[in-house]
Design an enzyme around this catalytic site. Structure first.
Site, PDB file in Angstrom:
ATOM      1  N   ASP A 210       0.840  -1.195   0.000  1.00 62.00           N
ATOM      2  CA  ASP A 210       0.000   0.000   0.000  1.00 62.00           C
ATOM      3  C   ASP A 210       0.874   1.242   0.000  1.00 62.00           C
ATOM      4  O   ASP A 210       2.078   1.170   0.270  1.00 62.00           O
ATOM      5  CB  ASP A 210      -0.910   0.017   1.239  1.00 62.00           C
ATOM      6  CG  ASP A 210      -0.092   0.081   2.526  1.00 62.00           C
ATOM      7  OD1 ASP A 210       0.036   1.180   3.099  1.00 62.00           O
ATOM      8  OD2 ASP A 210       0.438  -0.962   2.963  1.00 62.00           O
ATOM      9  N   ASP A 212       1.633   4.631   2.035  1.00 55.65           N
ATOM     10  CA  ASP A 212       1.469   5.030   3.424  1.00 55.65           C
ATOM     11  C   ASP A 212       0.484   6.201   3.508  1.00 55.65           C
ATOM     12  O   ASP A 212      -0.046   6.665   2.496  1.00 55.65           O
ATOM     13  CB  ASP A 212       2.834   5.397   4.013  1.00 55.65           C
ATOM     14  CG  ASP A 212       2.864   5.276   5.517  1.00 55.65           C
ATOM     15  OD1 ASP A 212       2.475   4.222   6.039  1.00 55.65           O
ATOM     16  OD2 ASP A 212       3.290   6.244   6.175  1.00 55.65           O
TER      17      ASP A 212
END
Length: 292
Positions: A210, A212
């Site tokens: 992902d 952040d």
């Protein structure tokens, strides 16, 4: 020449090595405590392998409670020469997207609740971690990943945070903008430092799940998307590991970067001032230079 023994420390989602021959889980006693789990040993394409689930099977250890010293010591006791760390991470860079791998070559260590050295009062040592990963081993990991179509970034700075919570928005922006970090995770420190003290070649494969919290779309990412990326990354990581025996070979020359000789000039305590109890614990990690 010596025998290659590849050690894999698997992070979230990576709990085994596919295709191991003569595979068995075995307990390894360490004077530094109990490792995260038993270690899976065997051979892959004729090369000895050892696999250790960093969080334990079933994910029982948080990043702060992983017994890092026991883990590295146990791998050393099994004769491991090359350690590949596989871990999930967040990204600070648009071009480093979920599903990509980063072959980390630098760290900023922001952890504070962990024992970070095998050495201390009674046997003081200072090793260099200016270049904390092994370029030879990292290049092999990159080649193995690229061969299967993974987007690989060769080089990157990993921010090691204590956790278990993720970053605040302010922290994420600071790490990205002011500090120039590329990825963020919770487990590669003090692991990399301890591997250097144990004279083990160490490479870090950071698998991006992902962006952040700095990213404007971060809040829109569903946990199901992260899990799906993690699952896909895990299969890619297993494929990467499967290719390493063919790249590294069953025999190895001394590390060209000196990882396996990191303690040559590191021990500072005079021989007559060394603590016998600590020396006994250092028999695997530092036996080469301490005469154990």
């Amino acid at each position: 020449m010596s025998e290659t023994v590849i050690g894999v420390i698997g992070g979230s989602g990576v709990y085994e090595i596919d295709g191991l021959e003569d595979a068995r889980w075995q307990a390894v006693d360490s004077p530094w405590g109990t490792p995260s789990d038993q270690i899976l040993t065997g051979r892959l394409d004729g090369v000895k392998m050892a696999f250790l689930p960093r969080h334990g099977r079933g994910h029982v250890h948080s990043p702060s409670t992983v017994p890092y010293r026991a883990n590295i010591d146990a791998l050393k006791r099994l004769g491991v020469t090359d350690v590949i760390s596989v871990s999930a991470c967040g990204s600070f860079r648009e071009e480093m997207a979920p599903g990509d791998f980063v072959i980390v070559d630098q760290f900023i260590d922001r952890t504070f609740a962990r024992e970070k050295s095998f050495f201390g009062t009674g046997c003081v040592a200072h090793v260099s971690v200016a270049h904390p990963t092994c370029l030879r081993l990292g290049a092999a990991c990159a080649t193995a990943a690229e061969a299967q179509g993974v987007t690989v970034h060769r080089g990157g700075t990993y921010l090691a945070m204590e956790g278990p919570q993720f970053s605040t928005l302010a922290e994420s922006r600071m790490y990205r903008e002011a500090w120039g970090c590329d990825v963020i995770g919770m487990t590669n420190m003090p692991e990399a430092k301890l591997a250097r003290e144990a004279e083990l070649c160490y490479a870090s494969v950071a698998m991006i799940t992902d962006f952040d919290s700095w990213h404007p779309d971060h809040g829109a990412v569903e946990i199901t998307e992260i899990i799906a990326t993690l699952t896909g990354n895990s299969q890619k990581a297993r494929n990467l590991v499967a290719a390493l025996p063919g790249l590294l070979g069953a025999e190895r020359a001394p590390c060209p970067h000196g990882c396996d000789r990191a303690l040559d000039f590191a021990v500072m305590t005079a021989p007559d001032k060394r603590d016998p109890a600590l020396l006994a614990k250092l028999d695997a990690v530092a036996g080469r230079v301490l005469g154990a």
